[in-house]
Design an enzyme around this catalytic site. Structure first.
Site, short mmCIF file in Angstrom:
data_model
loop_
_atom_site.label_atom_id
_atom_site.label_comp_id
_atom_site.label_asym_id
_atom_site.label_seq_id
_atom_site.Cartn_x
_atom_site.Cartn_y
_atom_site.Cartn_z
N GLN A 262 -11.01 0.05 0.29
CA GLN A 262 -11.37 -0.76 -0.87
C GLN A 262 -10.15 -1.43 -1.50
O GLN A 262 -10.23 -2.58 -1.97
CB GLN A 262 -12.17 0.06 -1.90
CG GLN A 262 -11.47 1.29 -2.47
CD GLN A 262 -11.63 2.54 -1.60
OE1 GLN A 262 -11.96 2.46 -0.41
NE2 GLN A 262 -11.39 3.71 -2.20
N ASN B 246 -3.69 5.87 5.88
CA ASN B 246 -4.46 6.69 6.82
C ASN B 246 -5.32 5.81 7.74
O ASN B 246 -5.18 4.59 7.76
CB ASN B 246 -5.30 7.71 6.05
CG ASN B 246 -6.35 7.03 5.15
OD1 ASN B 246 -6.66 5.86 5.32
ND2 ASN B 246 -6.88 7.78 4.21
N ASP C 154 16.66 7.66 6.79
CA ASP C 154 15.39 7.73 6.06
C ASP C 154 15.58 7.44 4.58
O ASP C 154 14.64 7.02 3.91
CB ASP C 154 14.78 9.13 6.20
CG ASP C 154 14.04 9.30 7.50
OD1 ASP C 154 13.67 8.29 8.11
OD2 ASP C 154 13.85 10.46 7.93
N HIS D 270 -3.52 -39.16 20.11
CA HIS D 270 -2.12 -38.75 19.97
C HIS D 270 -1.20 -39.91 20.35
O HIS D 270 -0.27 -40.26 19.62
CB HIS D 270 -1.80 -37.55 20.87
CG HIS D 270 -2.28 -36.23 20.34
ND1 HIS D 270 -3.61 -35.94 20.17
CD2 HIS D 270 -1.60 -35.13 19.93
CE1 HIS D 270 -3.72 -34.70 19.69
NE2 HIS D 270 -2.52 -34.19 19.54
N SER E 203 5.59 9.66 13.60
CA SER E 203 7.04 9.49 13.75
C SER E 203 7.57 10.09 15.05
O SER E 203 6.94 10.97 15.65
CB SER E 203 7.72 10.17 12.55
OG SER E 203 9.06 9.77 12.48
N TYR F 27 0.84 -1.19 0.00
CA TYR F 27 0.00 0.00 0.00
C TYR F 27 0.88 1.25 0.00
O TYR F 27 1.78 1.38 0.83
CB TYR F 27 -0.93 0.03 1.22
CG TYR F 27 -1.98 1.10 1.06
CD1 TYR F 27 -3.21 0.81 0.50
CD2 TYR F 27 -1.71 2.42 1.42
CE1 TYR F 27 -4.16 1.79 0.29
CE2 TYR F 27 -2.66 3.42 1.20
CZ TYR F 27 -3.88 3.10 0.64
OH TYR F 27 -4.81 4.09 0.43
N GLU G 78 11.27 5.25 18.29
CA GLU G 78 11.41 4.76 16.92
C GLU G 78 12.83 5.05 16.42
O GLU G 78 13.52 4.16 15.95
CB GLU G 78 10.38 5.48 16.03
CG GLU G 78 10.41 5.05 14.58
CD GLU G 78 9.56 5.96 13.70
OE1 GLU G 78 9.22 7.09 14.13
OE2 GLU G 78 9.25 5.55 12.57
N HIS G 79 13.25 6.33 16.54
CA HIS G 79 14.59 6.74 16.13
C HIS G 79 15.34 7.26 17.35
O HIS G 79 14.80 8.07 18.10
CB HIS G 79 14.53 7.90 15.13
CG HIS G 79 13.74 7.61 13.89
ND1 HIS G 79 12.50 8.17 13.64
CD2 HIS G 79 14.02 6.83 12.82
CE1 HIS G 79 12.04 7.74 12.47
NE2 HIS G 79 12.93 6.92 11.95
N HIS H 136 7.18 16.05 10.02
CA HIS H 136 6.41 14.98 9.40
C HIS H 136 4.91 15.14 9.60
O HIS H 136 4.11 14.88 8.71
CB HIS H 136 6.80 13.62 9.99
CG HIS H 136 7.79 12.86 9.16
ND1 HIS H 136 7.53 12.47 7.89
CD2 HIS H 136 9.04 12.43 9.44
CE1 HIS H 136 8.58 11.82 7.40
NE2 HIS H 136 9.52 11.79 8.32
N GLN I 107 11.96 15.34 12.43
CA GLN I 107 10.78 14.50 12.68
C GLN I 107 9.54 15.35 12.91
O GLN I 107 8.44 15.00 12.49
CB GLN I 107 11.00 13.55 13.86
CG GLN I 107 12.06 12.51 13.59
CD GLN I 107 11.85 11.77 12.28
OE1 GLN I 107 10.82 11.11 12.09
NE2 GLN I 107 12.79 11.88 11.35
#
Lengths: 431, 431
Positions: free
Chosen positions: A192, A215, A362, A421, A238, A131, A328-329, A263, A260
């Protein structure tokens, strides 16, 4: 503007907890509409996908086949791109490929001490959906970061979807797809598109896993189709955490924090330093740089609402705070970043020293920029080749092995009340 | 009783698709009650956890602390277990530990051709919650399969929860916990236990990831807390696919099919063979063995509703069918199972040859019995050490590296309209 915390303050623990607990994402409840779109795409296939695309993206098309990007369109995008950007994308592609090639897991086959053969075998996922968002978060670098590792893993089919609201599509996204070797691309998006990838339509064959950012509708749709297909993480806004001593240039660190903040208004930039004076200088440098930043509105809101400067008495306190934030970073702009790293467990990606701004990662560092957000680095990892492969475990006994192991298996089956078993073992041993 | 398909029939593709699409799980909608329980536990902590436990499990306790299993209780369980079962559990523990130790991923640090340092570093997740169901699916082997890999990975804290409806708790579960080195155990279950692990209460510290099987409430709760914590897969009913030529003993293969059918009325057992006569003999052997099986009701329902025998013209057809089924467990009872395996991509675990009944893998083979169900072997893997670690990617540039890579990063930042990203690089290069 950002909140300021001091670890020497009696209120620090309370303030730090409140920083950790701050809710940065507006949770738009789109689950009901997403559910109905997914059901409709599942039931009506192409017809539903086409209806939603025409309605939501305001494009004209008579069939889903018409929504497929042609080779000629990609060729045209390749010709439109300026040479410098193309060269940069190629460098990024090559560096991502080289780094990720090291992540390919090795098969393991061995015979244990009693002669049983065991193993783990890795194979690529057969078909993956990618995506790519339309609009402002439409980044060619993200196409590379998702598609290149899939290619390196050996994924045979990558189906990419990208919406073109009002017919507008960033040609750089097509260039990145071409560079990554992605050829099957549809001009569709939203829930969709996720439904079409997960369930398949007459025109689009289903995939086994869906990756890539999106989104709130896309995120909700991915959560709903999880199980039917695999999904990657649900990425949040971020974040960057910079640990810096007072010997850094405050302008450099301010630039990193803003990289950051620009963003997203919900992005978060945090500085930890042991130098209160340096902290002040960074804060002023942020204010100065914001004045000339094109995305100043976004970055200002992020820095005002979620930015933080934490002054500690010593940088010895930093590792424990880093682990609680699980960023994250993480930039370690200190004299001995390796030593500090060895005392840190939770971070998606670490940038060591004074010459590794996060933005290198990045684009052209080679490591992946799809990383765990919202403190999930405590339990998860950035995107890698491992996300595009799966493991089959292998077991092989001969009659002798079975004689050795069988009685214990029978005993445990009995203890668990699972007689069939036990029988499947006993019958082979004439027990 | 099971459905019979023949690949030579014109209706085969339709019938096979219908087999693939058969919905085996009753989807009980418990999401609303689970949501309210989770919110309550988040808000009221211990008090809510205690309320639900007293109400749902009909136990008496004045505090969550009283719901913690004491060392004395585990000691007592250890003394109550019969020596044969204990020995079998120890063998299982040791073999699981040995096999999983080979899965510990290696750190990678290297310097690339232009001098940039890169790497991947793995660390254990700090705290993991282990859910163990009460009642009939209360299996000591599952405790080992979940806890031992976590221990091997280096997880420091494992908090186990297991409900004790009417105060009843299988002592073997405590024995397995002791053998795996798990000491923090609470007598709680359901969505309230998942909430306590995810959010923490006054008595139970929060964990970062929750693993282990559970009923519909537990599964719904895990889905809901996903993001706050990591979760393992949501396991569906068990499955076995046996590919067998006509040179097998039909009784052995029937026993293998029933070993999964006895798990659950929604379990699925499928045989693929190229020998129609052998298929008939297996079918009759299943009927015969069902007559003397203690869990005959369950196994009969599973075999009747979801069992299938597929007769092919040649076993050359088998790999493609296997990949479409993507079974949790796959037995290859053929002369050259390695060759057939090399042509198969999608299976959670493979059992090779005529002397490797799947039940060996459930208990003492050493590989994990927590495996992808419901065709998810197309995109996911069984539980392993990798589920208990996370990776931090590492990047380190010096000034010279930054001069080489910087301009490309700046070009891409510009192309994406992210000027602060570009600035954080340019400012270090005086550009």
């Amino acid at each position: 503007m950002a909140v300021k915390l001091s670890s020497a303050s009696p209120a620090f623990e309370r303030d730090f907890r409140s920083l950790l607990d701050s809710k940065r994402e507006a949770s738009v409840d789109v689950d009901e509409i997403v559910r109905s779109i997914l059901e409709d795409v599942r039931a009506r296939g192409d017809a539903a996908l086409l209806d939603y695309t025409v309605r939501f993206d305001r494009v004209t098309a008579g069939s889903v086949e018409e929504l497929r990007i042609t080779k000629a369109e990609i060729d045209a995008a390749m010709e439109s791109v300026d040479p410098e950007t193309l060269k940069a994308l190629e460098l990024a592609r090559d560096r991502i490929a080289s780094h990720h090639a090291r992540q390919i897991p090795k098969d393991d086959r061995y015979t244990d001490s009693i002669g049983v053969e065991l193993g783990s075998r890795w194979t690529a996922i057969g078909a993956v959906g990618l995506y790519v968002p339309g609009g402002t978060a439409n980044y060619p670098s993200s196409v590379l970061m998702n598609a290149v590792p899939a290619k390196v893993a050996g994924v045979e089919r990558i189906a990419m979807v990208v919406p073109s609201p009002d017919g507008i599509l960033n040609p750089l996204v097509l260039v990145a797809a071409r560079l990554a070797g992605v050829e099957e691309i549809y001009r569709v998006g939203g829930a969709q598109a996720i439904g079409a990838l997960a369930f398949g339509t007459e025109t689009i064959a289903p995939v086994f896993k869906i990756v890539g950012p999106g989104n709130a509708y896309v995120a909700a749709a991915k959560r709903r189709v999880f199980g039917t297909v695999g999904i990657d993480m649900i990425a949040g806004p971020s974040e960057i955490l910079v640990v810096a001593d007072g010997r850094n240039d405050p302008d450099w660190i301010a630039a990193d924090l803003l990289s950051q903040a620009e963003h997203d208004e919900s992005a978060q930039s945090i500085l930890i330093t042991d130098d209160a004076d340096f902290a002040e200088r960074v804060d002023r440098a942020v204010a100065t740089q914001l004045r000339t930043l094109p995305r100043s509105d976004v970055a200002s809101a992020s820095w005002r609402d979620f930015g933080a400067i934490i002054v500690t008495e010593s940088l010895e306190e930093a590792p424990a705070l880093v682990d609680r934030i699980a960023p994250e970073h993480l930039e370690l702009a200190v004299d001995d970043p390796e030593d500090m790293l060895s005392r840190i467990a939770n971070a998606g990606a670490v940038f060591l020293g004074r010459y590794t701004p996060e933005a290198i990662g990045d684009y052209v560092g080679g490591s992946n920029h799809v990383l765990p957000t919202a403190r999930s680095a405590r339990f998860s990892s950035g995107l890698s080749v491992l996300d595009f492969v799966k493991r089959t475990s292998i077991l092989k006994c001969n009659a002798d092995n079975l004689r050795q192991l069988g009685p214990s298996a029978i005993a445990l089956a009995k203890a668990e009340g699972l007689d069939a078993h036990g029988r499947s073992v006993a019958i082979r041993l004439n027990l």
